[in-house]
Enzyme design. Sequence first.
Site, PDB file in Angstrom:
ATOM      1  N   HIS A 129       5.837  26.675  -6.543  1.00 54.12           N
ATOM      2  CA  HIS A 129       4.642  27.132  -5.835  1.00 54.12           C
ATOM      3  C   HIS A 129       5.055  28.134  -4.766  1.00 54.12           C
ATOM      4  O   HIS A 129       6.241  28.467  -4.614  1.00 54.12           O
ATOM      5  CB  HIS A 129       3.883  25.948  -5.228  1.00 54.12           C
ATOM      6  CG  HIS A 129       3.054  25.202  -6.224  1.00 54.12           C
ATOM      7  ND1 HIS A 129       1.976  25.766  -6.870  1.00 54.12           N
ATOM      8  CD2 HIS A 129       3.159  23.931  -6.704  1.00 54.12           C
ATOM      9  CE1 HIS A 129       1.444  24.880  -7.697  1.00 54.12           C
ATOM     10  NE2 HIS A 129       2.141  23.761  -7.615  1.00 54.12           N
ATOM     11  N   ASP A 160       1.992  34.038  -3.271  1.00 52.00           N
ATOM     12  CA  ASP A 160       0.910  34.074  -4.249  1.00 52.00           C
ATOM     13  C   ASP A 160       0.016  35.294  -4.058  1.00 52.00           C
ATOM     14  O   ASP A 160      -0.382  35.949  -5.025  1.00 52.00           O
ATOM     15  CB  ASP A 160       0.062  32.803  -4.147  1.00 52.00           C
ATOM     16  CG  ASP A 160       0.700  31.614  -4.846  1.00 52.00           C
ATOM     17  OD1 ASP A 160       1.803  31.763  -5.401  1.00 52.00           O
ATOM     18  OD2 ASP A 160       0.096  30.523  -4.823  1.00 52.00           O
TER      19      ASP A 160
END
Length: 384
Positions: A129, A160
């Site tokens: 992540h 991200d």
Amino acid sequence: MLQGVTVLDLASVGPAARTSRWLADYGARVVKVGPPPKQSGVQIVPPFYAYSGHRGMERVLLDLKSDAGRDAFLRLAAKADVVIESFRPGVMDRLGLGVAAVRAANPKIVYCSTSGYGQTGPRSQWAGHDLNYLAVGGYLDCSGRAADGGPALPGATIGDAAGGGMQAVIAILAALVQRAATGEGAYLDVSVADGVVALMSLYIDEYFATGEIPGPRHNILTGRYACYDVYRCSDDRWIAVGAIEPHFYANLCRALGCEQWLAHQTDDAVQNAIRADFAAAIATRTRAQWVAELGPADTCVSEVATVPELVHDAHLRARDVFVEATAADHGDFEQVGWVFAGMDRAQPGPIVRAATVTDTDALLGEVGYSAAEIAALREDGVAA
């Protein structure tokens, strides 16, 4: 700006969902492709407000593990311009929907795969992540430290958003420009970790060129000098000081009554003393007082705003950064609007639809399915 561009997005969260969000905000027609209810556990369903509630997007639910669902997707892809997917490398090929299969249906397709570590390399199959990508890309080690001396957790999903989502947007737009000139589609391997390395290139290139090891306070941008730091005010709120240029630094010294340090901006031997004097001066007044005085005085000073504060900021409000949306199940609420350059900030507030609402019938009808065929797909659980 992207009117006439159709995007099929198979992602529900993460970098790819940010990519399609921004493409839609530039006017692209974005179709979210998800699994039917019987496979609802396959994808994460984000909160109604996440990714701006998928405002302005359409939705089709297909069982891509079935032959009929795969065929339906390929027929949609044949009419699309862009496909975005974020499965682990190899999954789309196993589904029969990899780049080769989609190109067979549409040779001009721009096919964008987003993943944490890219489609190739030793880490390509690793799960991860945002924090992992910031870690391996050097961002965490060069950032501030927590109380225990370890790297502090970031306050935003920079990997991200910028390393992945913005990288994908840039790559897709470049591919569309190339296609307009050559007629050729493209395959884009977007790695979030690669994107973080790109964001860190100023420091990495410095290391290559000089051998200087980056880290907290290793140079001016990471807090080496007192002129680029954060300071506590008398009301326990904080201001950010970014007085890099000498004339801004000089203005700051004079405003704080610290003229003794005018000639020592980058003198390493006295930075602790400068920082202490700056801190002592700033601690005598509230944040609001300092921002009101120093903000417009060419000192590169601003408040460290909390989210509840920034959403009421007069400057952001004047620029229409926030808009009021309406959701059938949640009523009226505000969200970040169309904030990137070139987006239409004056358009009406969006309607956020419930996640159960789909456009399956209309979308399949556009690519040649009859009403009876669509009904059969629904009956078989292939579409919803």
